[in-house]
Design a protein around this motif. Structure first.
Motif, mmCIF file in Angstrom:
data_model
loop_
_atom_site.group_PDB
_atom_site.id
_atom_site.type_symbol
_atom_site.label_atom_id
_atom_site.label_comp_id
_atom_site.label_asym_id
_atom_site.label_seq_id
_atom_site.Cartn_x
_atom_site.Cartn_y
_atom_site.Cartn_z
ATOM 1 N N GLY A 114 -8.003 -1.090 -6.250
ATOM 2 C CA GLY A 114 -7.337 0.154 -6.617
ATOM 3 C C GLY A 114 -8.234 1.132 -7.350
ATOM 4 N N CYS A 159 -5.730 0.950 -12.976
ATOM 5 C CA CYS A 159 -5.990 0.387 -11.657
ATOM 6 C C CYS A 159 -6.290 -1.102 -11.740
ATOM 7 N N THR A 163 -10.265 4.758 1.140
ATOM 8 C CA THR A 163 -10.591 6.018 0.487
ATOM 9 C C THR A 163 -12.098 6.203 0.409
ATOM 10 N N ASN A 199 1.462 -1.851 -9.743
ATOM 11 C CA ASN A 199 1.985 -0.486 -9.763
ATOM 12 C C ASN A 199 3.374 -0.420 -10.381
ATOM 13 N N HIS A 233 -7.328 9.676 1.766
ATOM 14 C CA HIS A 233 -7.851 8.494 2.439
ATOM 15 C C HIS A 233 -7.867 8.693 3.948
ATOM 16 N N VAL A 270 1.374 7.597 -8.281
ATOM 17 C CA VAL A 270 1.038 6.257 -7.802
ATOM 18 C C VAL A 270 0.376 6.377 -6.439
ATOM 19 N N PHE A 271 -0.827 5.844 -6.319
ATOM 20 C CA PHE A 271 -1.563 5.899 -5.052
ATOM 21 C C PHE A 271 -1.185 4.720 -4.162
ATOM 22 N N PRO A 281 -9.945 4.677 -4.974
ATOM 23 C CA PRO A 281 -9.510 6.069 -4.838
ATOM 24 C C PRO A 281 -9.603 6.865 -6.137
ATOM 25 N N LEU A 282 -9.666 6.165 -7.283
ATOM 26 C CA LEU A 282 -9.704 6.864 -8.565
ATOM 27 C C LEU A 282 -11.120 7.226 -8.989
ATOM 28 N N CYS A 330 0.833 -1.200 0.000
ATOM 29 C CA CYS A 330 0.000 0.000 0.000
ATOM 30 C C CYS A 330 0.868 1.250 0.000
ATOM 31 N N SER A 331 0.427 2.264 -0.717
ATOM 32 C CA SER A 331 1.162 3.516 -0.766
ATOM 33 C C SER A 331 0.214 4.669 -0.451
ATOM 34 N N CYS A 354 -3.082 2.819 -9.413
ATOM 35 C CA CYS A 354 -3.404 2.259 -8.100
ATOM 36 C C CYS A 354 -3.757 0.784 -8.238
#
Length: 324
Positions: A203, A199, A138, A304, A118, A323-324, A206-207, A29-30, A298
């Motif tokens: 992922g 994604c 998120t 990623n 998030h 990059v999320f 969040p987008l 996770c980032s 993401c």
């Protein structure tokens, strides 16, 4: 003026809680929970230093106990609804509350987070063999919901996940603790001609709010292209929501199914059986002015890494890749 170090230290904001090793899910996770802790610890130390230097007078940190969300301490939220969304995935709505003398009072005020940011959930199982766990999610709800002190999160539940087990056993009206928001992403309308969203799996969460914000803005002239990879159609998150976005003139999506496309009937998405490869993206980016393209990525750690490598090979400027 405060006369002693003890007096000044009494004004210090609460120190952020350090995650345990088991709090990291290992999925790349980032940012990771440890990245969040490191950043917040640095901010906390800076706030404390300013208080010392200014003899207790500083606006570096908001210590207002009435703040609904804080990046340094957890705040109570009440679970008010659970809606089944897809296979092993539900949408959970949380409401900000105050708890005074055991009484829960709902608060309808703006939560103040932005798209792409998030929040971090903490389980309440202190003193058990499960320990304290934290996970980042998120919000996918719109700004109107946030103005009422509520937010929605889409959570996929895993059979052996520790946090999944905690969430699975939640009941309506239970109190869950959250902190945040986190994330430095800021979208500037019409800065780019194209926004590509790459994604995989969860992922997409969040987008999706970013895509929705763009297409619902009548002043936007930005085109959004979603490249979404998931294992099976039955596990596809935000399927109906993505279909609704496709009704806007400036949104298109291409869905990659890596294992089973048989359940795709009944919808009009553009499905592709297979993975998102370098050749796929070369075709997608062909003819696009790369300096005028924003790429949001993401997915899993491996996804990623692959997407980032592909973008660099294609020649997308690194400053245009997030990059999320």
């Amino acid at each position: 003026m405060l006369n002693s170090c003890d007096d000044i230290e009494s004004l210090f904001p609460p120190e952020p809680e350090k995650p345990r090793e088991e709090d990291c899910c290992g999925s790349g996770c980032s940012p990771c929970v440890f990245d969040i802790y490191s950043k917040q610890l640095s901010e906390w130390e800076s706030a404390c230093c300013k208080l010392r230097e200014n003899q207790g007078k500083s606006d570096a940190y908001n210590t207002d106990a009435d703040t609904l969300l804080s990046s340094l301490q957890y705040s109570p939220f009440q679970l008010i609804s659970v809606t089944q969304h897809a296979e092993n995935a539900n949408i959970y709505r949380f409401q900000a509350v105050h708890i005074i003398d055991g009484k829960v009072m709902k608060i309808a005020r703006n939560l103040g987070f932005s798209i792409g940011q998030h929040l971090v959930m903490r389980n309440n199982k202190t003193g058990t063999d499960q320990g304290v766990l934290t996970r980042a999610y998120t919000p996918i709800s719109d700004s109107k919901t946030a103005l009422q002190g509520c937010f929605d999160v889409l959570i996929k539940l895993y059979s052996n996940g520790k946090m999944s087990n905690f969430i699975r056993n939640l009941n309506l009206d239970d109190i869950v603790y959250w902190r945040g928001p986190f994330g430095d992403f800021k979208y500037i309308p019409n800065k780019y001609k194209f926004v590509f969203m790459l994604c995989a799996g969860t992922g997409v969460t969040p987008l999706y709010p970013i895509a929705r914000r763009i297409v619902e803005d009548e002043t936007e002239e930005t085109f959004v292209r979603l490249i979404f990879s998931c294992k099976r159609c039955s596990e596809m998150l935000l399927r109906e929501e993505i279909r609704e976005l496709a009704g806007y003139w400036n949104f298109t999506a291409r869905i990659f199914i890596t294992q089973d496309v048989a359940s795709a009937g009944g919808y009009r998405e553009q499905f592709t059986l297979g993975r998102v490869t370098s050749s796929v993206l070369v075709e997608e980016f062909s003819g696009k002015p790369l300096e005028n393209v924003l790429v949001l990525i993401c997915g899993t750690k491996a996804f990623n890494k692959d997407m980032l490598n592909y973008m660099q090979q294609i020649g997308v400027p690194s400053m245009n890749i997030i990059v999320f």
